[in-house]
Design a protein around this motif. Structure first.
Motif, PDB file in Angstrom:
ATOM      1  N   ILE A  36     -53.917 -13.737 -29.066  1.00 24.50           N
ATOM      2  CA  ILE A  36     -52.621 -14.487 -29.388  1.00 24.50           C
ATOM      3  C   ILE A  36     -52.345 -15.229 -28.064  1.00 24.50           C
ATOM      4  CG2 ILE A  36     -51.691 -12.472 -27.874  1.00 24.50           C
ATOM      5  CD1 ILE A  36     -49.648 -14.222 -30.555  1.00 24.50           C
ATOM      6  N   GLY A  37     -53.039 -15.106 -26.869  1.00 27.30           N
ATOM      7  CA  GLY A  37     -53.091 -16.227 -25.670  1.00 27.30           C
ATOM      8  C   GLY A  37     -53.240 -17.540 -26.072  1.00 27.30           C
ATOM      9  N   ASN A  38     -53.928 -17.792 -27.145  1.00 25.97           N
ATOM     10  CA  ASN A  38     -54.388 -19.092 -27.640  1.00 25.97           C
ATOM     11  C   ASN A  38     -53.125 -19.775 -28.529  1.00 25.97           C
ATOM     12  OD1 ASN A  38     -56.632 -19.222 -26.412  1.00 25.97           O
ATOM     13  ND2 ASN A  38     -57.752 -18.010 -27.909  1.00 25.97           N
ATOM     14  N   ALA A  39     -52.137 -19.134 -28.717  1.00 25.55           N
ATOM     15  CA  ALA A  39     -51.092 -19.438 -29.510  1.00 25.55           C
ATOM     16  C   ALA A  39     -50.157 -20.637 -28.767  1.00 25.55           C
ATOM     17  CB  ALA A  39     -50.089 -18.488 -29.845  1.00 25.55           C
ATOM     18  N   SER A  40     -49.938 -21.954 -29.301  1.00 26.95           N
ATOM     19  CA  SER A  40     -49.315 -22.862 -28.727  1.00 26.95           C
ATOM     20  C   SER A  40     -48.036 -22.426 -28.570  1.00 26.95           C
ATOM     21  CB  SER A  40     -49.159 -24.107 -29.689  1.00 26.95           C
ATOM     22  OG  SER A  40     -48.390 -23.903 -30.820  1.00 26.95           O
ATOM     23  N   LEU A  41     -47.310 -23.161 -27.486  1.00 25.21           N
ATOM     24  CA  LEU A  41     -45.840 -22.830 -26.878  1.00 25.21           C
ATOM     25  C   LEU A  41     -44.992 -22.714 -27.999  1.00 25.21           C
ATOM     26  CD1 LEU A  41     -45.978 -24.315 -23.240  1.00 25.21           C
ATOM     27  CD2 LEU A  41     -45.841 -22.017 -23.955  1.00 25.21           C
ATOM     28  N   ALA A  42     -45.008 -23.950 -29.017  1.00 20.81           N
ATOM     29  CA  ALA A  42     -44.258 -24.160 -30.091  1.00 20.81           C
ATOM     30  C   ALA A  42     -44.483 -23.063 -31.113  1.00 20.81           C
ATOM     31  CB  ALA A  42     -44.601 -25.454 -30.804  1.00 20.81           C
ATOM     32  N   VAL A  43     -45.520 -22.466 -31.243  1.00 21.52           N
ATOM     33  CA  VAL A  43     -45.786 -21.298 -32.209  1.00 21.52           C
ATOM     34  C   VAL A  43     -45.284 -20.145 -31.530  1.00 21.52           C
ATOM     35  CG1 VAL A  43     -47.453 -19.767 -33.129  1.00 21.52           C
ATOM     36  CG2 VAL A  43     -47.583 -22.185 -33.567  1.00 21.52           C
ATOM     37  N   ASN A  46     -52.643 -27.985 -33.736  1.00 20.67           N
ATOM     38  CA  ASN A  46     -51.702 -28.657 -34.713  1.00 20.67           C
ATOM     39  C   ASN A  46     -51.451 -28.099 -36.034  1.00 20.67           C
ATOM     40  OD1 ASN A  46     -54.659 -29.436 -35.231  1.00 20.67           O
ATOM     41  ND2 ASN A  46     -53.868 -31.022 -36.172  1.00 20.67           N
ATOM     42  N   LEU A  47     -52.594 -27.230 -36.216  1.00 22.29           N
ATOM     43  CA  LEU A  47     -52.304 -26.236 -37.483  1.00 22.29           C
ATOM     44  C   LEU A  47     -51.925 -25.146 -37.396  1.00 22.29           C
ATOM     45  CD1 LEU A  47     -55.762 -27.137 -39.397  1.00 22.29           C
ATOM     46  CD2 LEU A  47     -53.397 -28.484 -39.545  1.00 22.29           C
ATOM     47  N   GLN A  48     -51.501 -24.422 -36.214  1.00 16.85           N
ATOM     48  CA  GLN A  48     -51.176 -23.105 -36.067  1.00 16.85           C
ATOM     49  C   GLN A  48     -49.905 -22.769 -36.975  1.00 16.85           C
ATOM     50  OE1 GLN A  48     -51.022 -22.190 -31.928  1.00 16.85           O
ATOM     51  NE2 GLN A  48     -53.398 -22.167 -31.936  1.00 16.85           N
TER      52      GLN A  48
END
Length: 214
Positions: A55-62, A17-19
């Protein structure tokens, strides 16, 4: 380019939620607690390089906003409708299988191909154990100065144990173990300064070797 900023970000260490706010910045009142306008890592790396680890941990929104940043060379702060141009180079790294994540719909395929213009496949540490002495020396220099205010050395026996281990956690695990050993030692890093599980595995190998010899 040597004077250009280099900003390293571990995407796996930022809560989902902070990315977006941490990477692209936000404007005042964009969300609860946003008491001022603030730049993100993209702005901090302007004119230089932004290294996105895990980078695989980035959310879909990011991921969607990253794709826009790569394609259009512009970003938008959280809560803002105004985009701003960015002059930046992106380097990304991951331990995950992104092709598998794409199949599971956890990673955008279009972003994957944008990021892999130049792809470097680095084998795990267990497949390049000849690097262990050099990496160990580097970590000894770093943590020796940080914790002991001097350069430290490692005994041949202790180094031999490190070279025999398979390192499921790769270089991060090696760095953590050397850091711990530096903290524990009074001088030369020796076998007794290493975690017990490392020494235990080596003892098992010796026992099996003796059984084979018999």
């Amino acid at each position: 380019y040597s004077r250009a900023p280099f900003v390293a970000v571990n995407c796996g260490a930022i809560p989902e939620n902070l990315q977006e706010a941490d990477l692209f910045g936000y404007i005042k009142d964009a969300f609860t607690g946003a008491n001022e306008n603030r730049n993100g890592f993209f702005q901090a790396a302007a004119g230089g390089t932004l290294f996105l680890d895990e980078i695989g941990n980035a959310s879909l929104a990011v991921q969607t906003k990253l794709l826009r940043a790569l394609q259009e060379k512009e970003i938008t702060k959280v809560g803002s409708r105004k985009s701003e141009k960015v002059d930046i180079r992106i380097i990304a790294a991951t331990n995950a299988d992104l092709q598998e994540d794409i199949q599971k719909k956890n990673f955008r395929e279009d972003l994957y191909y944008r990021l892999t213009v130049v792809e470097i496949d680095v084998p795990p540490l267990r497949e390049r154990k000849s690097d262990i002495p050099l990496l160990t020396e580097k970590f000894l220099q770093k943590y020796g100065v940080e914790y002991k205010d001097r350069l430290l050395r490692i005994s041949p026996d202790a180094l031999n144990i490190l070279e025999r281990y398979n390192w499921p956690g790769n270089i991060r695990e090696l760095g953590n173990i050397v850091q711990r050993a530096v903290i524990m030692t009074d001088g030369l890093v020796d076998v007794n300064d290493l975690p017990d599980f490392l020494k235990f595995q080596i003892d098992i190998i010796k026992i099996l070797f003796n059984i084979i010899q018999i």
